[in-house]
Design a protein around this motif. Structure first.
Motif, PDB file in Angstrom:
ATOM      1  N   ALA A  80       2.801 -38.443 -40.563  1.00 30.07           N
ATOM      2  CA  ALA A  80       1.189 -38.576 -40.536  1.00 30.07           C
ATOM      3  C   ALA A  80       0.489 -38.612 -39.383  1.00 30.07           C
ATOM      4  O   ALA A  80      -0.816 -38.174 -38.967  1.00 30.07           O
ATOM      5  N   ALA A  81       1.014 -39.066 -38.280  1.00 27.30           N
ATOM      6  CA  ALA A  81       0.792 -39.690 -36.176  1.00 27.30           C
ATOM      7  C   ALA A  81       0.751 -37.886 -36.183  1.00 27.30           C
ATOM      8  O   ALA A  81      -0.769 -37.942 -35.631  1.00 27.30           O
ATOM      9  N   LEU A  82       0.971 -37.123 -36.307  1.00 26.57           N
ATOM     10  CA  LEU A  82       1.198 -35.852 -36.310  1.00 26.57           C
ATOM     11  C   LEU A  82      -0.039 -35.028 -36.966  1.00 26.57           C
ATOM     12  O   LEU A  82      -0.572 -34.320 -36.147  1.00 26.57           O
ATOM     13  N   GLN A  83       0.147 -34.981 -37.875  1.00 27.70           N
ATOM     14  CA  GLN A  83      -1.472 -34.718 -38.683  1.00 27.70           C
ATOM     15  C   GLN A  83      -3.308 -34.890 -38.298  1.00 27.70           C
ATOM     16  O   GLN A  83      -3.266 -34.323 -38.181  1.00 27.70           O
ATOM     17  N   ASN A  84      -2.117 -36.359 -37.511  1.00 25.17           N
ATOM     18  CA  ASN A  84      -4.223 -37.091 -37.878  1.00 25.17           C
ATOM     19  C   ASN A  84      -4.173 -37.042 -36.006  1.00 25.17           C
ATOM     20  O   ASN A  84      -5.748 -36.515 -36.163  1.00 25.17           O
ATOM     21  N   ASN A  85      -3.451 -36.718 -35.246  1.00 22.37           N
ATOM     22  CA  ASN A  85      -3.405 -36.040 -33.938  1.00 22.37           C
ATOM     23  C   ASN A  85      -2.444 -35.378 -33.176  1.00 22.37           C
ATOM     24  O   ASN A  85      -2.032 -36.472 -32.777  1.00 22.37           O
ATOM     25  N   ALA A  86      -1.877 -34.291 -32.858  1.00 20.07           N
ATOM     26  CA  ALA A  86      -0.971 -34.210 -32.202  1.00 20.07           C
ATOM     27  C   ALA A  86      -0.659 -33.734 -31.383  1.00 20.07           C
ATOM     28  O   ALA A  86      -0.378 -34.655 -30.692  1.00 20.07           O
ATOM     29  N   ALA A  87      -1.799 -33.728 -30.373  1.00 22.00           N
ATOM     30  CA  ALA A  87      -2.383 -33.885 -29.201  1.00 22.00           C
ATOM     31  C   ALA A  87      -1.931 -35.890 -28.618  1.00 22.00           C
ATOM     32  O   ALA A  87      -1.869 -35.716 -27.826  1.00 22.00           O
ATOM     33  N   ALA A  88      -2.732 -36.552 -29.240  1.00 18.23           N
ATOM     34  CA  ALA A  88      -2.517 -38.233 -29.492  1.00 18.23           C
ATOM     35  C   ALA A  88      -0.580 -37.779 -29.114  1.00 18.23           C
ATOM     36  O   ALA A  88      -0.301 -39.358 -27.775  1.00 18.23           O
ATOM     37  N   VAL A  89      -0.020 -37.623 -30.091  1.00 20.88           N
ATOM     38  CA  VAL A  89       1.689 -37.564 -29.840  1.00 20.88           C
ATOM     39  C   VAL A  89       2.388 -37.312 -29.022  1.00 20.88           C
ATOM     40  O   VAL A  89       2.805 -37.589 -28.124  1.00 20.88           O
ATOM     41  N   LEU A  90       1.676 -36.375 -28.661  1.00 16.33           N
ATOM     42  CA  LEU A  90       2.211 -35.468 -26.781  1.00 16.33           C
ATOM     43  C   LEU A  90       2.150 -36.903 -26.226  1.00 16.33           C
ATOM     44  O   LEU A  90       2.638 -36.853 -24.893  1.00 16.33           O
ATOM     45  N   GLY A  91       0.445 -37.145 -25.956  1.00  8.99           N
ATOM     46  CA  GLY A  91       0.507 -38.586 -25.188  1.00  8.99           C
ATOM     47  C   GLY A  91       1.227 -39.433 -24.492  1.00  8.99           C
ATOM     48  O   GLY A  91       1.324 -39.626 -23.987  1.00  8.99           O
ATOM     49  N   TYR A  92       1.615 -40.458 -26.501  1.00  6.90           N
ATOM     50  CA  TYR A  92       2.551 -40.743 -26.283  1.00  6.90           C
ATOM     51  C   TYR A  92       3.495 -40.729 -26.513  1.00  6.90           C
ATOM     52  O   TYR A  92       3.952 -41.341 -25.121  1.00  6.90           O
ATOM     53  N   LEU A  93       4.282 -39.025 -26.374  1.00 11.19           N
ATOM     54  CA  LEU A  93       5.051 -39.319 -25.658  1.00 11.19           C
ATOM     55  C   LEU A  93       5.630 -39.202 -23.417  1.00 11.19           C
ATOM     56  O   LEU A  93       6.716 -39.182 -23.939  1.00 11.19           O
ATOM     57  N   ALA A  94       4.652 -38.371 -23.847  1.00 12.17           N
ATOM     58  CA  ALA A  94       4.233 -38.190 -22.527  1.00 12.17           C
ATOM     59  C   ALA A  94       4.012 -39.945 -21.768  1.00 12.17           C
ATOM     60  O   ALA A  94       4.967 -39.538 -20.249  1.00 12.17           O
ATOM     61  N   PHE A  95       3.346 -40.325 -21.818  1.00 17.61           N
ATOM     62  CA  PHE A  95       3.593 -41.703 -21.858  1.00 17.61           C
ATOM     63  C   PHE A  95       5.224 -42.185 -21.356  1.00 17.61           C
ATOM     64  O   PHE A  95       5.783 -43.106 -20.552  1.00 17.61           O
ATOM     65  N   ALA A  96       5.260 -42.198 -22.558  1.00 16.64           N
ATOM     66  CA  ALA A  96       7.036 -42.488 -22.654  1.00 16.64           C
ATOM     67  C   ALA A  96       8.227 -42.316 -21.360  1.00 16.64           C
ATOM     68  O   ALA A  96       8.538 -42.931 -21.014  1.00 16.64           O
ATOM     69  N   ALA A  97       8.079 -40.920 -21.628  1.00 16.68           N
ATOM     70  CA  ALA A  97       8.722 -40.280 -20.034  1.00 16.68           C
ATOM     71  C   ALA A  97       8.084 -40.821 -19.128  1.00 16.68           C
ATOM     72  O   ALA A  97       9.016 -41.438 -18.204  1.00 16.68           O
ATOM     73  N   LEU A  98       7.114 -40.865 -18.662  1.00 16.05           N
ATOM     74  CA  LEU A  98       6.251 -40.837 -17.590  1.00 16.05           C
ATOM     75  C   LEU A  98       7.661 -42.332 -17.163  1.00 16.05           C
ATOM     76  O   LEU A  98       7.747 -43.321 -16.146  1.00 16.05           O
ATOM     77  N   TRP A  99       6.420 -43.101 -18.189  1.00 21.83           N
ATOM     78  CA  TRP A  99       6.728 -44.712 -17.821  1.00 21.83           C
ATOM     79  C   TRP A  99       7.871 -44.940 -17.787  1.00 21.83           C
ATOM     80  O   TRP A  99       8.610 -46.004 -17.058  1.00 21.83           O
ATOM     81  N   THR A 100       9.082 -43.934 -18.409  1.00 21.07           N
ATOM     82  CA  THR A 100      10.886 -44.390 -17.782  1.00 21.07           C
ATOM     83  C   THR A 100      10.955 -44.462 -16.804  1.00 21.07           C
ATOM     84  O   THR A 100      11.609 -44.673 -15.702  1.00 21.07           O
ATOM     85  N   VAL A 101      10.548 -42.747 -16.192  1.00 23.45           N
ATOM     86  CA  VAL A 101      10.750 -42.710 -14.948  1.00 23.45           C
ATOM     87  C   VAL A 101       9.791 -43.998 -13.893  1.00 23.45           C
ATOM     88  O   VAL A 101      11.005 -43.623 -12.829  1.00 23.45           O
ATOM     89  N   TRP A 102       9.027 -43.744 -14.393  1.00 28.45           N
ATOM     90  CA  TRP A 102       8.604 -45.253 -13.337  1.00 28.45           C
ATOM     91  C   TRP A 102       9.239 -46.063 -13.875  1.00 28.45           C
ATOM     92  O   TRP A 102       9.870 -46.903 -12.131  1.00 28.45           O
ATOM     93  N   VAL A 103       9.849 -47.079 -14.490  1.00 26.32           N
ATOM     94  CA  VAL A 103      10.902 -47.807 -14.274  1.00 26.32           C
ATOM     95  C   VAL A 103      12.090 -47.755 -13.397  1.00 26.32           C
ATOM     96  O   VAL A 103      12.698 -48.664 -12.326  1.00 26.32           O
ATOM     97  N   VAL A 104      12.935 -46.597 -13.732  1.00 32.37           N
ATOM     98  CA  VAL A 104      14.104 -45.949 -13.197  1.00 32.37           C
ATOM     99  C   VAL A 104      13.767 -46.377 -11.346  1.00 32.37           C
ATOM    100  O   VAL A 104      14.493 -46.668 -10.269  1.00 32.37           O
ATOM    101  N   ARG A 105      12.658 -45.607 -10.635  1.00 29.05           N
ATOM    102  CA  ARG A 105      12.296 -45.432  -9.446  1.00 29.05           C
ATOM    103  C   ARG A 105      12.330 -47.065  -9.317  1.00 29.05           C
ATOM    104  O   ARG A 105      12.844 -47.617  -8.164  1.00 29.05           O
ATOM    105  N   ALA A 106      11.455 -47.627  -9.848  1.00 30.77           N
ATOM    106  CA  ALA A 106      11.137 -48.938  -9.405  1.00 30.77           C
ATOM    107  C   ALA A 106      12.422 -49.955  -9.388  1.00 30.77           C
ATOM    108  O   ALA A 106      12.323 -50.614  -7.930  1.00 30.77           O
TER     109      ALA A 106
END
Length: 145
Positions: A80-106
């Motif tokens: 349902a999330a992909l059907q409502n806005n697939a670009a937003a879901v990709l944004g959530y996943l990109a944020f999660a990946a970037l945030w993880t890299v940020w935490v590891v580096r910090a």
């Protein structure tokens, strides 16, 4: 490598808690926003404002369906999330990946420097434009929120 600076310079010595405070605060804000959208259903009228572009033109913008997508995502309904806005879901996943890299580096005492080049920015803009155009064409109905 453009995008994320991986140099070995270190941030001035601070404790791990101090280095992780900002990423932790950002995560708390995002979790709070998702918790609110999960609790207040965007499918029920009157809780959130309508998209002005959709109201004025009948066209879906790249963000249309984003709240419904976040609501479905927060409830674990990825389809349902992909059907409502697939670009937003990709944004959530990109944020999660970037945030993880940020935490590891910090945690390691290294700074995170984002330096997207013009090609990266133009590519993201072009993909969002294609997403917007396709979702507004008759054959792009599967992308309507």
């Amino acid at each position: 490598m453009r995008g994320v600076n991986t140099d070995s310079r270190r941030v001035p010595r601070r404790g791990a808690a101090a280095r992780l405070a900002v990423p932790g605060g950002v995560l708390a804000a995002v979790v709070g926003a998702f918790a609110y959208v999960a609790a207040v259903d965007p499918h029920e009228p009157g809780h959130y404002p309508a998209c002005p572009l959709l109201q004025l033109t009948g066209l879906y913008c790249p963000g249309c369906g984003g709240l419904r997508s976040a609501h479905a995502f927060a409830h674990g309904d990825l389809a349902a999330a992909l059907q409502n806005n697939a670009a937003a879901v990709l944004g959530y996943l990109a944020f999660a990946a970037l945030w993880t890299v940020w935490v590891v580096r910090a945690a390691r005492g290294r700074p995170l420097r984002l330096d997207p080049g013009p090609a990266h920015l133009w590519t993201v803009g072009a993909l969002l434009l294609v997403f917007t155009v396709v979702r507004n064409l008759p054959f792009g109905g599967w992308l309507h929120p």
